[in-house]
Design a protein around this motif. Structure first.
Motif, PDB file in Angstrom:
ATOM      1  N   TRP A 159      23.467   1.490 -35.914  1.00  0.00           N
ATOM      2  CA  TRP A 159      24.694   0.718 -35.773  1.00  0.00           C
ATOM      3  C   TRP A 159      25.309   0.537 -37.161  1.00  0.00           C
ATOM      4  O   TRP A 159      24.613   0.586 -38.179  1.00  0.00           O
ATOM      5  N   HIS A 204      24.613   0.280 -42.694  1.00  0.00           N
ATOM      6  CA  HIS A 204      24.031   0.782 -41.436  1.00  0.00           C
ATOM      7  C   HIS A 204      22.686   0.098 -41.208  1.00  0.00           C
ATOM      8  O   HIS A 204      21.972  -0.236 -42.146  1.00  0.00           O
ATOM      9  N   ARG A 249      28.912  -0.539 -32.864  1.00  0.00           N
ATOM     10  CA  ARG A 249      28.631   0.825 -32.440  1.00  0.00           C
ATOM     11  C   ARG A 249      29.568   1.170 -31.296  1.00  0.00           C
ATOM     12  O   ARG A 249      30.279   0.312 -30.751  1.00  0.00           O
TER      13      ARG A 249
END
Length: 587
Positions: free
Chosen positions: A29, A53, A80
């Motif tokens: 994500w 991330h 995401r």
């Protein structure tokens, strides 16, 4: 910081109630800290542009997340994208979180879909109105956490550094995130209650989608692949209660009971029909077992059971509270059994449902203990009560759970010894728990200062066998509060008395070696021989007490600065497992 090893959580997250149509949202994500809490004002959920991330479901504090920042950040954001499979178009889209700590807010395609308060229970949102099927969907999650002692936090520290037996905090998503696809008419929930004395099992259904026509449910119960019983009903009401006699010819015993020695499980498939069209299908399982108390003994299936438990805090070095894999959970269970323990006291943590699944399969008893708050207030009462009730309902069907433990060592109720309000709070939680689950014993305030409790549990880290035996030979004095059972705490709060409950030493031991840093209880030992001698002598002292019906050794593994585990953090044994087993097998 990049993770030295990549972890993936790909398993179905809720094996006790399984459907085929689901999408795992774990993995990479986008991520951002928001220490100034500017994200909502600036509407980050509309145009997320997060440069970092993270590997979900591992929190930013962990190495496995790819970040590994142990400092506290009160606001974190995730982003995401996802797509709806073509095969699921037209169904309800349910977004599920197995756990996220602490206040979780969710937006889909810029639309706010809901929030949940609490760090331990699972929750979900129906996001059907916000998704689109002809393009990629944007999912944004904000999680707010704090260092407040008014929220249930368990072993998470509320200062910037570890201290005592409190460890690095867990912030944000820490269990699996997933999508499930449901028809309008579906089975919302099934509560399964075994009744071994009647050779029957009760099912309490909650059905969704009753609008214009009744719905029909068909159920097929199997054991070891063999058909046992089938039943069906038609209902125009959302709630339905059904009891089924399980007597069958599958075995000479007619009904197969669940126990640590024989963890028999029945499989059951539920199918929901509207007219003659199948709408929903769910696979589940249950165990036929009974927990009761009689004459100062805990009974399993109407027979006394001596509980040999291991304190298990469920921490891993690279993933903290999040189990790194199915295999890691299974390894913990198998090593616990290999050491001769028949259960775990899952300490200050509501564990991953897959851990409970494996306990169901392997026959490991579980005491399910709620994460504590650490101050008493109206806010703390509401926070604790709401989340505890969620946990009970979500984990009710697991046969391995044999005891509920809402409170530990007066944490969150620091004046329960004499404060009427705090005593009333513990009584209310006891009775609320019993109203949802009359089957299992409830321990109110594990360790000392019990109010109303089905089992009296005592914590004592005395390291010398002779001193231990001398103290506990005074059974009447300990259980009448004439003397403190561990030299500083009394068994009961003021105004309460012993009513003949089973007595269990639910924390003892905590032995640490002298090598390295960290701490244990009592004097540290220098050799395997010294460790085993102390372990054996204190355990034998407990085993020799006729009124004590079990024990819980502290602890399974080292956890950060607390180095009193039978295993190291990486799960390598400090003592050969079979040598621990010999001591446990002596009772």
């Amino acid at each position: 910081m990049s993770a030295e090893r990549t972890y993936h959580r790909t398993e179905y997250p809720r094996p006790q109630f399984r459907r085929q149509a689901w999408v795992n949202l774990n993995g990479a994500w986008n991520f951002s800290f928001d220490d100034e809490n500017a994200g909502e004002k600036e509407e980050w959920y509309r145009n997320p542009n997060f440069s970092a991330h993270i590997q979900v479901p591992f929190t930013y504090e962990t190495k496995a997340s790819g970040i590994g920042d142990e400092s506290f950040h009160p606001y974190v954001w995730y982003h995401r994208t996802f797509e709806i499979p073509n095969t699921e178009i037209g169904k309800r889209v349910i977004l599920r979180f197995q756990a996220s700590d602490y206040l979780t807010k969710v937006w889909v395609n810029g639309v706010f879909v809901g929030e949940h308060v609490g760090g331990n229970a699972a929750f979900s949102f129906d996001i059907t109105h916000a998704v689109t099927h002809d393009r990629t969907n944007s999912l944004v999650v904000k999680v707010e956490d704090s260092q407040s002692c008014h929220q249930p936090r368990g072993k998470q520290r509320w200062t910037d550094e570890n201290f005592g037996c409190w460890y690095v905090q867990t912030t944000g998503i820490w269990q699996t995130v997933w999508l499930e696809f449901l028809p309008e008419e579906h089975i919302e929930h099934v509560k399964i209650t075994p009744k071994i004395d009647e050779n029957s099992v009760a099912f309490d259904f909650i059905l969704n989608g009753l609008y214009d026509k009744p719905l029909r449910v068909e159920a097929n119960i199997r054991f070891d692949g063999k058909p046992v019983k089938q039943f069906s009903f038609t209902s125009d009401r959302p709630h339905m209660h059904v009891e089924v006699n399980l007597l069958s010819e599958i075995h000479e015993w007619k009904v197969m009971h669940w126990s640590p020695e024989h963890p028999h499980l029945y499989d059951v498939t539920f199918r929901l029909f509207k007219e003659d069209t199948l709408q929903d299908e769910v696979d589940a399982y249950f165990g036929m077992r009974k927990i009761s108390i009689k004459n100062g003994q805990v009974l399993l299936n109407n027979r006394p059971i001596y509980q040999k438990l291991l304190l298990d805090q469920g921490y891993w070095p690279d993933t903290l509270l999040t189990p790194p894999s199915d295999e890691a959970m299974l390894e913990d269970i198998e090593k616990t059994l290999a050491m001769g323990f028949n259960g775990v006291r899952k300490h200050q943590k509501i564990e991953d449902e897959r851990f409970l699944y494996w306990c169901d399969k392997k026959g490991l008893l579980v005491w399910s203990e709620m994460a504590s708050a650490y101050e008493f207030s109206d806010e703390a009462v509401v926070n604790f009560t709401n989340e505890w009730l969620e946990v009970i309902q979500q984990h009710y069907n697991h046969p391995s759970i044999v005891t509920w433990v809402p409170f530990n060592e007066s944490w969150g109720i620091p004046n329960v010894l004499s404060d009427a309000k705090q005593q009333a709070f513990t009584e209310s939680i006891y009775y609320l728990t019993k109203s949802l689950d009359s089957m299992r014993p409830v321990i109110v305030n594990d360790g000392w200062e019990h109010t109303i409790s089905d089992i009296v549990t005592l914590h004592d880290y005395e390291e010398y066998k002779e001193a231990f035996l001398d103290r506990y030979s005074n059974q009447d004095k300990i259980l009448t509060n004439e003397i403190p059972h561990n030299n500083h705490k009394y068994a009961f709060a003021e105004g309460y008395q012993y009513e003949g409950q089973p007595v269990i030493i639910s924390e003892y031991g905590g032995i640490a070696f002298k090598d390295g840093e960290g701490w244990g209880y009592g004097n540290r030992v220098e050799s395997e021989e010294a460790f085993l001698d102390r372990y054996r002598r204190v355990t034998e002292a407990i085993q020799s007490l006729p009124y004590v019906t079990g024990y819980c050794y502290t602890q399974m593994t080292d956890v950060q600065q607390e180095v009193n585990g039978l295993l190291r953090e990486d799960r390598t044994p400090k003592i050969p497992l079979e040598k621990i087993r010999r001591v446990n097998d002596s009772v």
